[in-house]
Motif scaffolding. Structure first.
Motif, PDB file in Angstrom:
ATOM      1  N   ALA A 115      14.840 -44.535  55.386  1.00  0.00           N
ATOM      2  CA  ALA A 115      14.027 -43.332  55.180  1.00  0.00           C
ATOM      3  C   ALA A 115      14.731 -42.213  54.422  1.00  0.00           C
ATOM      4  CB  ALA A 115      13.551 -42.805  56.533  1.00  0.00           C
ATOM      5  N   LEU A 116      16.058 -42.217  54.392  1.00  0.00           N
ATOM      6  CA  LEU A 116      16.802 -41.107  53.811  1.00  0.00           C
ATOM      7  C   LEU A 116      17.802 -41.600  52.766  1.00  0.00           C
ATOM      8  CD1 LEU A 116      17.700 -39.275  57.165  1.00  0.00           C
ATOM      9  CD2 LEU A 116      15.881 -38.635  55.560  1.00  0.00           C
ATOM     10  N   THR A 117      18.018 -40.786  51.747  1.00  0.00           N
ATOM     11  CA  THR A 117      19.048 -41.093  50.763  1.00  0.00           C
ATOM     12  C   THR A 117      20.420 -40.839  51.389  1.00  0.00           C
ATOM     13  OG1 THR A 117      19.180 -38.832  49.904  1.00  0.00           O
ATOM     14  CG2 THR A 117      17.529 -40.298  48.882  1.00  0.00           C
ATOM     15  N   ASN A 118      21.471 -41.293  50.735  1.00  0.00           N
ATOM     16  CA  ASN A 118      22.829 -41.015  51.226  1.00  0.00           C
ATOM     17  C   ASN A 118      23.082 -39.513  51.305  1.00  0.00           C
ATOM     18  OD1 ASN A 118      23.564 -43.673  51.631  1.00  0.00           O
ATOM     19  ND2 ASN A 118      24.495 -43.889  49.615  1.00  0.00           N
ATOM     20  N   LYS A 119      22.604 -38.780  50.321  1.00  0.00           N
ATOM     21  CA  LYS A 119      22.780 -37.323  50.318  1.00  0.00           C
ATOM     22  C   LYS A 119      22.023 -36.700  51.487  1.00  0.00           C
ATOM     23  CE  LYS A 119      22.331 -33.235  47.442  1.00  0.00           C
ATOM     24  NZ  LYS A 119      21.900 -32.679  46.173  1.00  0.00           N
ATOM     25  N   ASP A 120      20.795 -37.167  51.736  1.00  0.00           N
ATOM     26  CA  ASP A 120      20.024 -36.682  52.884  1.00  0.00           C
ATOM     27  C   ASP A 120      20.783 -36.960  54.181  1.00  0.00           C
ATOM     28  OD1 ASP A 120      17.958 -35.990  51.146  1.00  0.00           O
ATOM     29  OD2 ASP A 120      16.652 -37.658  51.744  1.00  0.00           O
ATOM     30  N   GLN A 121      21.319 -38.172  54.299  1.00  0.00           N
ATOM     31  CA  GLN A 121      22.027 -38.544  55.517  1.00  0.00           C
ATOM     32  C   GLN A 121      23.250 -37.659  55.740  1.00  0.00           C
ATOM     33  OE1 GLN A 121      22.726 -42.744  56.244  1.00  0.00           O
ATOM     34  NE2 GLN A 121      20.958 -43.282  54.967  1.00  0.00           N
ATOM     35  N   LYS A 122      23.938 -37.332  54.678  1.00  0.00           N
ATOM     36  CA  LYS A 122      25.109 -36.461  54.796  1.00  0.00           C
ATOM     37  C   LYS A 122      24.692 -35.092  55.336  1.00  0.00           C
ATOM     38  CE  LYS A 122      29.006 -34.772  52.099  1.00  0.00           C
ATOM     39  NZ  LYS A 122      29.666 -34.760  50.803  1.00  0.00           N
ATOM     40  N   THR A 123      23.578 -34.584  54.839  1.00  0.00           N
ATOM     41  CA  THR A 123      23.066 -33.290  55.298  1.00  0.00           C
ATOM     42  C   THR A 123      22.607 -33.371  56.746  1.00  0.00           C
ATOM     43  OG1 THR A 123      22.363 -32.708  53.056  1.00  0.00           O
ATOM     44  CG2 THR A 123      21.328 -31.507  54.867  1.00  0.00           C
ATOM     45  N   VAL A 124      21.808 -34.375  57.057  1.00  0.00           N
ATOM     46  CA  VAL A 124      21.241 -34.518  58.400  1.00  0.00           C
ATOM     47  C   VAL A 124      22.336 -34.775  59.440  1.00  0.00           C
ATOM     48  CG1 VAL A 124      19.724 -35.970  59.821  1.00  0.00           C
ATOM     49  CG2 VAL A 124      18.965 -35.215  57.563  1.00  0.00           C
ATOM     50  N   ALA A 125      23.360 -35.509  59.083  1.00  0.00           N
ATOM     51  CA  ALA A 125      24.457 -35.786  60.027  1.00  0.00           C
ATOM     52  C   ALA A 125      25.109 -34.486  60.498  1.00  0.00           C
ATOM     53  CB  ALA A 125      25.479 -36.708  59.379  1.00  0.00           C
ATOM     54  N   LYS A 126      25.161 -33.496  59.631  1.00  0.00           N
ATOM     55  CA  LYS A 126      25.747 -32.204  60.004  1.00  0.00           C
ATOM     56  C   LYS A 126      24.905 -31.489  61.052  1.00  0.00           C
ATOM     57  CE  LYS A 126      27.854 -31.561  55.483  1.00  0.00           C
ATOM     58  NZ  LYS A 126      27.803 -30.826  54.228  1.00  0.00           N
ATOM     59  N   TRP A 127      23.626 -31.779  61.085  1.00  0.00           N
ATOM     60  CA  TRP A 127      22.730 -31.127  62.035  1.00  0.00           C
ATOM     61  C   TRP A 127      23.002 -31.533  63.468  1.00  0.00           C
ATOM     62  CZ3 TRP A 127      17.538 -31.971  58.972  1.00  0.00           C
ATOM     63  CH2 TRP A 127      17.597 -31.254  57.779  1.00  0.00           C
ATOM     64  N   PHE A 128      23.657 -32.672  63.683  1.00  0.00           N
ATOM     65  CA  PHE A 128      23.982 -33.088  65.049  1.00  0.00           C
ATOM     66  C   PHE A 128      24.940 -32.091  65.703  1.00  0.00           C
ATOM     67  CE2 PHE A 128      22.118 -36.958  63.601  1.00  0.00           C
ATOM     68  CZ  PHE A 128      21.724 -37.656  64.726  1.00  0.00           C
ATOM     69  N   THR A 129      25.855 -31.536  64.922  1.00  0.00           N
ATOM     70  CA  THR A 129      26.812 -30.579  65.475  1.00  0.00           C
ATOM     71  C   THR A 129      26.376 -29.131  65.263  1.00  0.00           C
ATOM     72  OG1 THR A 129      28.121 -30.683  63.436  1.00  0.00           O
ATOM     73  CG2 THR A 129      28.796 -32.111  65.260  1.00  0.00           C
ATOM     74  N   ASP A 130      25.509 -28.890  64.291  1.00  0.00           N
ATOM     75  CA  ASP A 130      25.050 -27.524  64.024  1.00  0.00           C
ATOM     76  C   ASP A 130      23.540 -27.533  63.750  1.00  0.00           C
ATOM     77  OD1 ASP A 130      24.741 -24.867  63.403  1.00  0.00           O
ATOM     78  OD2 ASP A 130      25.984 -24.913  61.595  1.00  0.00           O
ATOM     79  N   PRO A 131      22.720 -27.607  64.800  1.00  0.00           N
ATOM     80  CA  PRO A 131      21.259 -27.667  64.621  1.00  0.00           C
ATOM     81  C   PRO A 131      20.691 -26.447  63.898  1.00  0.00           C
ATOM     82  CG  PRO A 131      21.864 -28.159  66.897  1.00  0.00           C
ATOM     83  CD  PRO A 131      23.104 -27.707  66.196  1.00  0.00           C
ATOM     84  N   HIS A 132      21.430 -25.350  63.895  1.00  0.00           N
ATOM     85  CA  HIS A 132      20.946 -24.152  63.196  1.00  0.00           C
ATOM     86  C   HIS A 132      20.771 -24.404  61.701  1.00  0.00           C
ATOM     87  CE1 HIS A 132      20.104 -19.946  62.560  1.00  0.00           C
ATOM     88  NE2 HIS A 132      21.058 -19.896  61.633  1.00  0.00           N
ATOM     89  N   GLN A 133      21.585 -25.295  61.132  1.00  0.00           N
ATOM     90  CA  GLN A 133      21.437 -25.635  59.708  1.00  0.00           C
ATOM     91  C   GLN A 133      20.060 -26.244  59.446  1.00  0.00           C
ATOM     92  OE1 GLN A 133      24.588 -28.038  58.092  1.00  0.00           O
ATOM     93  NE2 GLN A 133      26.181 -26.691  58.853  1.00  0.00           N
ATOM     94  N   ALA A 134      19.587 -27.054  60.381  1.00  0.00           N
ATOM     95  CA  ALA A 134      18.254 -27.650  60.228  1.00  0.00           C
ATOM     96  C   ALA A 134      17.187 -26.566  60.258  1.00  0.00           C
ATOM     97  CB  ALA A 134      18.003 -28.672  61.340  1.00  0.00           C
ATOM     98  N   GLN A 135      17.346 -25.609  61.160  1.00  0.00           N
ATOM     99  CA  GLN A 135      16.378 -24.509  61.251  1.00  0.00           C
ATOM    100  C   GLN A 135      16.356 -23.691  59.969  1.00  0.00           C
ATOM    101  OE1 GLN A 135      14.200 -24.132  63.634  1.00  0.00           O
ATOM    102  NE2 GLN A 135      13.321 -22.298  62.757  1.00  0.00           N
ATOM    103  N   GLU A 136      17.535 -23.453  59.395  1.00  0.00           N
ATOM    104  CA  GLU A 136      17.601 -22.699  58.134  1.00  0.00           C
ATOM    105  C   GLU A 136      16.888 -23.450  57.017  1.00  0.00           C
ATOM    106  OE1 GLU A 136      21.591 -21.601  57.161  1.00  0.00           O
ATOM    107  OE2 GLU A 136      21.789 -20.320  58.918  1.00  0.00           O
ATOM    108  N   LEU A 137      17.088 -24.761  56.947  1.00  0.00           N
ATOM    109  CA  LEU A 137      16.420 -25.551  55.916  1.00  0.00           C
ATOM    110  C   LEU A 137      14.909 -25.535  56.135  1.00  0.00           C
ATOM    111  CD1 LEU A 137      17.409 -28.352  53.893  1.00  0.00           C
ATOM    112  CD2 LEU A 137      15.481 -28.938  55.346  1.00  0.00           C
ATOM    113  N   LYS A 138      14.496 -25.672  57.393  1.00  0.00           N
ATOM    114  CA  LYS A 138      13.058 -25.668  57.714  1.00  0.00           C
ATOM    115  C   LYS A 138      12.402 -24.363  57.279  1.00  0.00           C
ATOM    116  CE  LYS A 138       9.876 -26.078  61.573  1.00  0.00           C
ATOM    117  NZ  LYS A 138       9.750 -26.201  63.025  1.00  0.00           N
ATOM    118  N   MET A 139      13.104 -23.255  57.433  1.00  0.00           N
ATOM    119  CA  MET A 139      12.539 -21.946  57.096  1.00  0.00           C
ATOM    120  C   MET A 139      12.666 -21.607  55.610  1.00  0.00           C
ATOM    121  SD  MET A 139      11.406 -21.328  60.019  1.00  0.00           S
ATOM    122  CE  MET A 139      10.719 -19.723  59.763  1.00  0.00           C
TER     123      MET A 139
END
Length: 103
Positions: A54-78
């Motif tokens: 479902a995700l590119t390697n670049k996407d996976q690199k970004t999403v993997a960071k969200w496991f330790t810093d979920p705030h990054q996901a919230q920033e992207l969502k907004m």
């Protein structure tokens, strides 16, 4: 001479593949490193298989960071950028697939 060429070809192939191998299983490693009780080896392996689909390697690199810093996901969502919106849509699709397949 023939043996030297084979060794050289193998060495060249390995150095070409090395970056891809080091980037592989980013989601699985992040999943296993998380403090979630549901993060079993089998479940994290399953989630990685879904991420590979479902995700590119670049996407996976970004999403993997969200496991330790979920705030990054919230920033992207907004975010208001179309690129961030597209990643968020791919991430949501990945999440739905992982939940359906790996639960």
């Amino acid at each position: 001479m023939k043996q030297f060429l084979i060794i050289a070809l193998c060495a060249t192939s390995l150095t070409t593949l090395a970056p891809a191998m080091t980037e592989a299983a980013q989601i699985k490693r992040a999943c296993l490193a998380s403090d979630r009780s549901a993060a079993t080896r089998d479940r994290c392996k399953c989630i990685q298989r879904v991420a590979d689909q479902a995700l590119t390697n670049k996407d996976q690199k970004t999403v993997a960071k969200w496991f330790t810093d979920p705030h990054q996901a919230q920033e992207l969502k907004m975010s208001k950028s179309a690129r961030d919106d597209a990643l968020w849509e791919r991430y949501q699709n990945f999440g739905r697939m992982a939940q359906a397949i790996c639960s």
